[in-house]
Design an enzyme around this catalytic site. Structure first.
Site, PDB file in Angstrom:
ATOM      1  N   ASP A 150      17.477 -25.259  67.027  1.00 43.44           N
ATOM      2  CA  ASP A 150      18.386 -24.318  66.397  1.00 43.44           C
ATOM      3  C   ASP A 150      18.043 -22.902  66.854  1.00 43.44           C
ATOM      4  OD1 ASP A 150      16.273 -23.249  64.829  1.00 43.44           O
ATOM      5  OD2 ASP A 150      16.717 -24.578  63.162  1.00 43.44           O
ATOM      6  N   MET A 151      18.739 -21.913  66.313  1.00 45.91           N
ATOM      7  CA  MET A 151      18.586 -20.550  66.818  1.00 45.91           C
ATOM      8  C   MET A 151      17.223 -19.940  66.519  1.00 45.91           C
ATOM      9  SD  MET A 151      21.205 -18.620  64.234  1.00 45.91           S
ATOM     10  CE  MET A 151      21.045 -17.012  64.980  1.00 45.91           C
TER      11      MET A 151
END
Lengths: 141, 141, 141, 141
Positions: free
Chosen positions: C14-15
């Site tokens: 994820d980010m």
């Protein structure tokens, strides 16, 4: 054109900090479902009638990256329809500035539960076709 | 052609009992990563050098459905390479009978961390290009 | 304990640059499937016998983040088994240094296709129980 | 309690015809984000301030299965808050009949970008704490 709005989920991002490209096909699917609902056809009805509608083709062109928390509009338009298949095109639009983030296409075919190509039956065909023709007439204006 | 094997995960299925079509793009990505690794380039290296490689196009044609627990072979072949972009094609093959379940394509471009198109620098370009030329020579035989 | 190895996929990040926490439950599931396979039971067999095994509880404690491309070992051990339910515990281990990244638990119950609690029938019960007892005996040594 | 509504996506189903259990943690996350937004804190602000908030524990108890197209309400309530951590509990409610499909919990800790435990700074702490106390006062009534 039928559109629905959504907000980018955190889980949809990847380590580049943008939405992973595979998620756009999930958004296209949401748009397709919304279009069919607008036409009066729920996926449940098709499944209960043993009509399967596998995807045979999808594609997407990415222009700008969707980011976490972006509000997006998912726009779906039917581009071809016969008793054997339905084609859609899609746009993913960033709501705050109207930028088109991605455009794509899909084809579904209709099969029975054994995977054999079938032809869409009366009521489903009529409802989808009516909405398709209505949409086409509106787009010409 | 570089290939890796995997087994369909339960979570990759949908209520039709087959693999959801969006997952094929995750497999293509695994194939692309494996191809670059075979060429001597890890994604980490590119990211550490502030080279971003967003996807600008993907597509997939689906022929037969992958099912839960199927052993699959993910095959990736580079089809075009310049300092500005790299194209791949893919096949997903069911191992037990060699059936091609899906075929697809992708394009990545190279950008800097501000999203501006850039040109791939020396060492990375050389390694990828060398492997690309080697692969092409082999395919001609 | 049954273990399988896998490599973190790019799409699983994820980010924050780490694996999204929801993916660990997909790895636990792969471990559970591998354990049952080692015991001689394929999910297909259960489904074909109209035995459903919904998850009623899962949990996970996260110690260190898995990163893109990490090679991981997914370890599954059965911790309780009756005709009505099966419990497992899991460890996700980073292969390069043996660090335990996460530990978790799950419970599945057995139901018929109408969702009613059922009791696992002869052959399936026997195979799973035999492997469970064998595993317990080995862990005591 | 802060709640948001959503509709089950087709891609969230699995071959059992129900939502895959890992998706509930994605819904919990959406509820957590909505709670923080209601408190006046966006994840972007935390990230821009180099505050990381990894999950250290999650769990979920599943009561009934969510199905494709179900309209659900995701309810999040903060259950503990200090400068070092925040705990939430969640309910997933099926809108048409109010059935609680699942209940869960999570813990996030606050770290700096090197993964070291840190203590949440002034403005963020104050906003979250104010909303937490307000929510607690309301729940007592």
């Amino acid at each position: 054109m039928v559109s629905i709005c959504d907000r980018v989920r955190y889980v949809e991002t990847d380590m580049m900090g943008v939405v992973h490209h595979s998620n756009y096909f999930r958004w296209f699917e949401m748009g397709r479902v919304a279009w069919l609902r607008a036409a009066g056809v729920e996926l449940w009805e098709l499944m209960n009638a043993n009509i399967i509608f596998p995807i045979t083709h999808v594609e997407c062109n990415y222009k700008e990256s969707a980011l976490y928390d972006d509000e997006i509009e998912i726009c779906a338009t039917m581009t071809a329809f016969t008793r054997a298949k339905m084609d859609f095109k899609y746009q993913i639009v960033r709501k705050k500035d109207g930028a088109v983030l991605a455009e794509g296409e899909s084809r579904n075919v209709f099969t029975d539960s054994n995977g054999h190509i079938t032809r869409l039956s009366g009521a489903f065909y009529d409802r989808i076709n009516a909405y398709y023709l209505k949409e086409q007439a509106e787009e010409k204006h």
